[in-house]
Design an enzyme around this catalytic site. Structure first.
Site, mmCIF file in Angstrom:
data_model
loop_
_atom_site.group_PDB
_atom_site.id
_atom_site.type_symbol
_atom_site.label_atom_id
_atom_site.label_comp_id
_atom_site.label_asym_id
_atom_site.label_seq_id
_atom_site.Cartn_x
_atom_site.Cartn_y
_atom_site.Cartn_z
ATOM 1 N N SER A 1 39.811 33.524 41.173
ATOM 2 C CA SER A 1 40.083 34.727 40.518
ATOM 3 C C SER A 1 39.117 35.876 41.290
ATOM 4 O O SER A 1 39.256 36.902 40.963
ATOM 5 C CB SER A 1 39.439 34.653 39.097
ATOM 6 O OG SER A 1 38.220 34.036 39.031
ATOM 7 N N ASP B 1 47.466 24.957 55.955
ATOM 8 C CA ASP B 1 47.051 23.820 55.219
ATOM 9 C C ASP B 1 47.198 23.648 53.706
ATOM 10 O O ASP B 1 47.247 24.890 53.247
ATOM 11 C CB ASP B 1 45.848 23.117 55.663
ATOM 12 C CG ASP B 1 44.644 24.181 55.560
ATOM 13 O OD1 ASP B 1 44.269 24.245 54.385
ATOM 14 O OD2 ASP B 1 43.939 24.465 56.527
ATOM 15 N N ASP C 1 41.345 30.719 60.988
ATOM 16 C CA ASP C 1 41.738 29.509 60.451
ATOM 17 C C ASP C 1 40.721 28.574 60.215
ATOM 18 O O ASP C 1 39.798 28.179 60.720
ATOM 19 C CB ASP C 1 42.552 28.939 61.957
ATOM 20 C CG ASP C 1 43.367 27.730 61.380
ATOM 21 O OD1 ASP C 1 43.387 27.251 60.518
ATOM 22 O OD2 ASP C 1 43.876 27.095 62.719
ATOM 23 N N VAL C 2 40.492 28.240 58.761
ATOM 24 C CA VAL C 2 39.823 27.526 58.197
ATOM 25 C C VAL C 2 40.268 25.882 58.593
ATOM 26 O O VAL C 2 40.959 25.676 58.110
ATOM 27 C CB VAL C 2 39.419 27.591 56.674
ATOM 28 C CG1 VAL C 2 38.622 26.824 55.932
ATOM 29 C CG2 VAL C 2 39.515 29.180 56.429
ATOM 30 N N GLU D 1 35.934 37.203 33.434
ATOM 31 C CA GLU D 1 37.216 37.460 34.067
ATOM 32 C C GLU D 1 37.751 38.739 34.570
ATOM 33 O O GLU D 1 37.731 39.261 35.288
ATOM 34 C CB GLU D 1 38.395 36.578 33.377
ATOM 35 C CG GLU D 1 39.642 36.618 34.298
ATOM 36 C CD GLU D 1 39.348 35.724 35.763
ATOM 37 O OE1 GLU D 1 39.821 36.893 36.774
ATOM 38 O OE2 GLU D 1 38.701 34.907 35.777
ATOM 39 N N ASP E 1 37.437 41.015 38.374
ATOM 40 C CA ASP E 1 38.559 41.377 38.713
ATOM 41 C C ASP E 1 38.654 43.007 38.977
ATOM 42 O O ASP E 1 38.948 43.322 40.165
ATOM 43 C CB ASP E 1 40.079 41.170 37.585
ATOM 44 C CG ASP E 1 40.274 39.671 37.895
ATOM 45 O OD1 ASP E 1 39.769 38.931 38.595
ATOM 46 O OD2 ASP E 1 41.058 39.394 36.531
#
Length: 788
Positions: free
Chosen positions: A700, A769, A742-743, A475, A479
């Site tokens: 993440s 959305d 726009d997905v 993680e 990052d």
């Protein structure tokens, strides 16, 4: 319809918290705990997990009761003066809304502290309670002085003997030890704690009184180190599921071993799926057994058969002409095959899982075969076959369904979002940070190797909290590598809050429970990075209302200071980690929104992946979904606790009016804060961890990606003498549609495990959305939105 919101509106957060306190006091009256003088008490931290569940974690063992003289560290979060939170929120919106006369005129820490300073009555109530508990009067006077309390943003940390803490908190204090290597020991109330009513009226919560830090999936490090398969491309879809493949639950792995499937076809699992597929193949001999021993790759039995070759074929479903193959034989085959015990990294985890599933031994042989030239972003089938030195070829293996993804390198991500290749930090006063919990660390050697291999430059200028570079976590590695790979040469900080307090040291800003430690540091530090990327969450309904309310106050404080806080929206769709663990039952009775992503005062980041609608169409972003080959399914939905803030009400209502299909109303709070706000690519990220390259993904990944883009925008503004963008949500929701890609395809019904899904989910649609928010960044348009 829907779940009634516990907050009529974010602007009334404090007033509603006070109302909750009155309700709790009324409910507690029937069973008031009698303390000194028979005074009434008020139960604290209502609205979260029940006390009986707080210590059900198998990672903690209860020990013998502590000595009554042992010290117990407690942090009292004093409530702000009446109206203070509203004043702070008004200031936040004024400095964050384009067109406001105060836009960009961010406040200092001291100014925000003055707005929310506790009253003299609050300080007096705490002083009286602590002196009554036996603390030294002079020490208490110093800790509760107006200047000290305001400088600490209303937090007061003290140490009380266990006996005094039990009397003050109205509970029995127990001792718990972490079963893991840390062996950390904590003192906590064994059941829900309470406070004298005179003090409870002024306290949001008492840190250190309840809840043990969790090292399991209750706080999710998205896409990294979360057990088998969490960082893996999902190789299964409903149309083509292998008889035995990579996917499986921890419960299945722990169950009794299953027999190998009938026949002698190889069992294949996908290690990675980009334009080059990497398969881990368990070859089967003519009689169906497996190979035990790498030398000469011998089959069991008297005929002396040896493995001669393995062929993997992949082709786009419905397009046999797209087939690509690779056959490994001879020296290449010997090099490709190894005993499971000799495999490391992802291959070692996968073969270990399969060995448990089928009761195989550590010396049984697996082979790694790669196939190049695969078409990206479209449903693909692959299978394996084998030949032997004696006897016929094997059966053709069961088809494995996969969705190859482009490798999410800094170069690919910049091209996708239009960020100029040469964009990097030039403003000396710019800054960014990643925030880590649960003992996640990074290695500078890994970081530099990543930047050299994939592009980018920079170093970590400052580490806040612990960092064990010899034990880097997936993680933290993801990052720090992503944020510096995109926003190179910017002053970057690594904030680490291990989550397991070192009780040999006194409590401090960085020696506390994870979120509390971060909150304390953020609330007291005069200078913090302008952009902070946080890839963690918890189920909103598992956290006490007073605790999340106070977090919201600190998020407002940060935004008013010009700090952009970005939080991952989660990796398990609408149902959260409970669905990943338990399947559809985890969806009941309602969906499980993720906090802090549901906070109205942070920017929540969802996930996308690159797919084609058919074999000939171009790659474009769609909802990140484990069912279509993403590493995860993006979180998204509506808060059950906080109402939709004014800046997003029109966008959210538009979605509710036009979206179809929608889940039944009882599954979500239609008046709640909708999340995510925006999204980014969340799958197939290469990272360098402990010197080795592996693929990883999750929100993440999209969170530090988006954070880096904001950092680069800040860089342009700072270079031009302008302030940072700060809390960006009002500006995002005021932006024209062309500011986002726009997905409009996909849904978030499933968890990160594609076999574990809710019966309902949210679907992408035009405009905002509940899967990808407003969409994904368009660089040139965002420069205009933020006047950069």
């Amino acid at each position: 319809a829907g779940v009634p919101s516990e907050r009529a509106a974010p602007s009334r957060m404090r007033a509603m918290a006070a109302l909750l306190l009155v309700c709790v006091a009324s409910a507690a009256a029937a069973h008031a705990v009698l303390a000194a003088g028979g005074a009434a008490r008020v139960a604290m931290e209502a609205g979260g997990a029940e006390a009986s569940a707080w210590f059900a974690d198998a990672l903690w063992a209860r020990e013998a009761p502590p000595s009554p003289h042992e010290g117990m560290e407690l942090t009292f979060a004093l409530s702000p003066a009446p109206g203070g939170a509203q004043v702070l929120e008004d200031a936040l919106m004024a400095v964050s809304t384009p067109g406001s006369a105060r836009y960009g005129a961010h406040l200092s820490l001291a100014e925000t502290q003055a707005m929310t300073a506790p009253t003299a009555a609050a300080r007096a109530a705490l002083r009286d309670a602590l002196v009554g508990a036996g603390m030294d009067a002079a020490e208490v006077e110093a800790a509760t002085a107006a200047e000290a309390v305001e400088a600490a943003s209303g937090f007061v940390s003290v140490t009380l003997p266990v006996a005094a803490a039990e009397e003050l908190l109205g509970c029995d204090v127990g001792a718990w030890r972490h079963r893991g290597a840390s062996q950390a020991r904590y003192l906590r109330c064994a059941d829900r704690y309470s406070l004298p009513a005179a003090l409870a009226a002024h306290v949001d919560f008492v840190g250190g009184a309840a809840r043990l830090p969790r090292k399991d999936a209750r706080i999710v490090a998205h896409g990294a180190d979360a057990g088998f398969g969490a960082a893996a491309p999902h190789d299964v879809d409903r149309a083509a599921r292998p008889t035995r493949g990579l996917r499986g639950s921890a419960a299945a792995a722990a169950a009794d071993p299953q027999p190998l499937p009938q026949g002698n076809f190889p069992l294949a699992a996908v290690l990675s799926a980009t334009d080059t597929l990497s398969f881990l193949v368990l070859p089967r001999c003519p009689a169906g057994g497996v190979i035990d021993g790498r030398v000469d790759l011998p089959c069991p039995g008297p005929d002396g058969a040896q493995l001669a070759s393995i062929t993997v074929t992949a082709f786009v479903d419905g397009q046999p002409s797209s087939a690509v193959t690779n056959t490994s034989r001879g020296a290449a085959l010997n090099h490709a095959c190894a005993a499971c015990s000799d495999l490391t990294g992802r291959a070692g985890r996968v073969c270990g899982f399969m060995n448990k599933q089928f009761g195989l031994g550590d010396t049984d042989v697996y082979c790694t075969v790669e196939v190049a030239g695969v078409t990206l972003g479209v449903n693909t089938s692959a299978n394996a076959s084998a030949t032997y030195t004696v006897g016929p070829a094997s059966d053709v293996g069961t088809r494995v369904g996969i969705w190859p993804q482009p490798l999410a390198t800094p170069d690919m991500l910049k091209k996708t979002y239009g960020v100029p290749d040469g964009a990097r930090g030039t403003a000396a006063n710019n800054s960014q940070a990643v925030v880590e919990f649960l003992g996640q660390y990074y290695s500078d050697d890994d970081l530099q190797q990543y930047l050299k291999a994939y592009g980018g430059s920079g170093t970590v200028a400052r580490v806040v909290g612990p960092n064990n570079s010899s034990n880097p976590g997936g993680e933290a590695t993801l990052d720090i590598e992503v944020i510096l790979g995109i926003a190179s040469d910017v002053r970057t900080e690594f904030w680490s809050f291990a989550g397991l307090r070192n009780n040999s040291l006194p409590p401090s800003n960085t020696n506390q429970e994870p979120f509390l430690a971060w909150m304390l540091y953020l609330a007291r530090e005069p200078s913090v990075p302008f952009v902070m990327s946080v890839s963690y969450d918890d189920d909103e309904d598992s956290m006490p209302v007073d605790f999340t309310d106070r977090l919201n106050l600190e998020f407002m404080r940060a935004g008013a200071r010009g700090v952009t806080l970005l939080f991952a929206a989660g990796d398990d769709g609408v149902g959260g980690i409970l669905v990943r663990q338990n399947g559809p039952a985890g969806c009941l009775p309602t969906f499980h929104p993720a906090f802090p992503a549901t906070s109205p005062y942070v920017t929540a980041i969802g996930g996308t992946q690159m797919l084609r609608h058919d074999f000939t169409s171009p790659l474009e972003e769609q909802v990140s979904d484990s069912m279509t080959g993403s590493f995860i399914t993006t979180g998204g939905g509506f808060s059950s606790r906080y109402a939709a803030p004014s800046y997003q009400q029109d966008a959210v209502q538009g979605y509710l009016n036009r979206a179809s299909p929608m889940p039944p109303s009882e599954f979500f709070n239609a008046s709640g804060r909708g999340y995510p706000d925006v999204s980014g690519i969340a799958t197939a990220y290469p990272i360098v961890q402990s010197g080795a390259v592996s693929l990883i993904g999750g929100t993440s990944a999209s969170t530090p990606l988006t954070a880096a883009i904001i950092t680069l925008i800040n860089d342009r503004r700072l270079a031009a003498g302008k302030p940072t963008v700060g809390f960006i949500n009002p500006a995002l929701y005021m932006a024209p549609p062309g500011a986002f890609f726009d997905v409009v395809f996909g849904n978030n019904q499933c968890s990160a495990v594609p076999t574990n899904c809710c019966p309902y989910g949210f679907f992408a649609a035009q405009g905002w959305d509940a899967t990808t928010g407003l969409g994904t960044p368009v660089w040139d348009a965002w420069l205009r939105v933020f006047d950069a």
